[in-house]
Design a protein around this motif. Structure first.
Motif, PDB file in Angstrom:
ATOM      1  N   LEU A   1       3.761   2.294  12.232  1.00 32.84           N
ATOM      2  CA  LEU A   1       2.871   2.029  10.907  1.00 32.84           C
ATOM      3  C   LEU A   1       2.188   3.306  10.471  1.00 32.84           C
ATOM      4  O   LEU A   1       1.376   4.066  11.237  1.00 32.84           O
ATOM      5  CB  LEU A   1       2.163   0.748  11.169  1.00 32.84           C
ATOM      6  N   SER A   2       1.871   3.008   9.292  1.00 38.42           N
ATOM      7  CA  SER A   2       0.919   4.049   8.344  1.00 38.42           C
ATOM      8  C   SER A   2      -0.598   4.013   9.025  1.00 38.42           C
ATOM      9  O   SER A   2      -1.247   5.069   8.967  1.00 38.42           O
ATOM     10  CB  SER A   2       1.059   3.994   7.063  1.00 38.42           C
ATOM     11  N   ASP A   3      -0.707   2.911   9.572  1.00 31.07           N
ATOM     12  CA  ASP A   3      -2.233   2.883  10.028  1.00 31.07           C
ATOM     13  C   ASP A   3      -2.448   3.254  11.547  1.00 31.07           C
ATOM     14  O   ASP A   3      -3.508   3.004  12.187  1.00 31.07           O
ATOM     15  CB  ASP A   3      -2.820   1.286   9.903  1.00 31.07           C
ATOM     16  N   GLY A   4      -1.481   3.871  12.087  1.00 32.97           N
ATOM     17  CA  GLY A   4      -1.511   4.352  13.377  1.00 32.97           C
ATOM     18  C   GLY A   4      -0.933   3.184  14.418  1.00 32.97           C
ATOM     19  O   GLY A   4      -0.735   3.810  15.745  1.00 32.97           O
ATOM     20  N   ARG A   5      -0.629   2.048  14.129  1.00 35.73           N
ATOM     21  CA  ARG A   5      -0.141   1.206  15.274  1.00 35.73           C
ATOM     22  C   ARG A   5       1.221   1.407  15.382  1.00 35.73           C
ATOM     23  O   ARG A   5       2.148   1.854  14.558  1.00 35.73           O
ATOM     24  CB  ARG A   5      -0.329  -0.374  14.468  1.00 35.73           C
TER      25      ARG A   5
ATOM     26  N   ASN B   1      -2.286  -6.701   7.209  1.00 30.19           N
ATOM     27  CA  ASN B   1      -2.606  -5.475   6.476  1.00 30.19           C
ATOM     28  C   ASN B   1      -1.353  -4.726   5.902  1.00 30.19           C
ATOM     29  O   ASN B   1      -1.409  -3.504   5.778  1.00 30.19           O
ATOM     30  CB  ASN B   1      -3.449  -4.373   7.158  1.00 30.19           C
ATOM     31  N   LEU B   2      -0.067  -5.355   5.886  1.00 30.21           N
ATOM     32  CA  LEU B   2       1.015  -4.980   5.540  1.00 30.21           C
ATOM     33  C   LEU B   2       1.216  -5.333   3.949  1.00 30.21           C
ATOM     34  O   LEU B   2       1.191  -6.639   3.800  1.00 30.21           O
ATOM     35  CB  LEU B   2       2.241  -4.885   6.185  1.00 30.21           C
ATOM     36  N   THR B   3       1.684  -4.575   3.238  1.00 28.08           N
ATOM     37  CA  THR B   3       1.993  -5.101   1.982  1.00 28.08           C
ATOM     38  C   THR B   3       3.613  -5.124   1.671  1.00 28.08           C
ATOM     39  O   THR B   3       4.325  -4.038   2.002  1.00 28.08           O
ATOM     40  CB  THR B   3       1.500  -4.272   0.757  1.00 28.08           C
TER      41      THR B   3
END
Length: 261
Positions: free
Chosen positions: A17-21, A46-48
């Protein structure tokens, strides 16, 4: 959603994911016949969700954005821009042969497969799937139209399996080499017919060469699949075929084949 060829044969699938996860993913369903697959992750906070567009309304010349991971994690979440070059391309590739593909000059490279093709309203209109990679050609990427992919995706989400119309035959495109050398019509050469299947019930036998479905030309096995997938299971079609040098016609009722067969 992604391409089947992205996860085919994988023992473990991870979604970055873009948040690093980095999350483990479960394969909900996969369909080699349309090169589509659905994955599920457990943590969606926190995903759209993306908005799906209507790919039947796109026009040549419209601006698009391709998003993907060319070359893997090193260039993850790369964005390239371009236009829709065409909306009715066909490729002789398993899965992609089922669709009229979107052609774009937005750069699509290995690692982009399964990523979205997005219009300038932020809506997903396609699934990036292939690139024409022959020497001398540039700017020829292809995407599965999202409106055409959605019915299969919905089946995979609901049941893990996708079902498609079928004649239940096997074909052999080696015949076309012989046909070209001997000035004979091209077509889908029937190498095997499933007993009591739709083709068998219609009288199609091994050695027949299907040249048309509902008067639309068929020149190889990919053409045959492409035409059959325009119809529903249980639908009736007219098959034009060649047997012993004579052109014949017969009606058939389409059967069913699933992604796990």
């Amino acid at each position: 959603m992604t391409n089947n060829h992205v996860i085919d044969g994988a023992k473990k699938v991870t979604v970055s994911l873009s948040d690093g996860r980095n999350l483990d993913a479960k394969i909900i369903g996969a369909d080699p016949r349309t090169d589509l697959a659905v994955l599920q992750i457990s943590d969606t906070k926190n995903l759209t969700a993306v908005k799906l567009g209507d790919s039947s309304k796109i026009e040549v010349g419209e601006s698009v954005v391709a998003i993907g991971n060319p070359g893997g994690t090193e260039f993850a979440r790369s964005v390239t821009t371009g236009v829709i070059s065409a909306t009715n391309r066909t490729l002789d590739i398993q899965g992609e042969a089922s669709f009229n593909l979107i052609q774009t000059d937005a750069a699509i490279n290995p690692g982009n497969s399964g990523g979205p093709l997005v219009d300038y309203q932020g809506q997903v209109i396609g699934i990036n799937s292939a690139k024409y990679a022959e020497s001398g050609f540039e700017g020829m990427g292809f995407a599965i139209p999202i409106s055409d992919a959605t019915p299969t995706i919905q089946q995979l989400i609901t049941s893990g399996v996708a079902k498609h119309p079928a004649l239940l035959v096997s074909t052999d495109d080696q015949y076309n080499l012989y046909a070209q050398s001997n000035n004979k019509p091209l077509g889908a050469y029937i190498s095997e017919v499933t007993q009591n299947g739709p083709a068998a019930k219609a009288g199609i036998v091994k050695g027949d060469v299907i040249t048309k479905i509902n008067n639309v030309q068929v020149q190889n096995s990919s053409d045959l699949i492409h035409e059959l997938y325009k119809y529903n299971v249980g639908g009736k079609i007219t098959i034009t075929y060649i047997r012993d040098g004579q052109t014949k016609e017969v009606q058939a009722t389409l059967g069913e084949i699933s992604s796990n067969q």
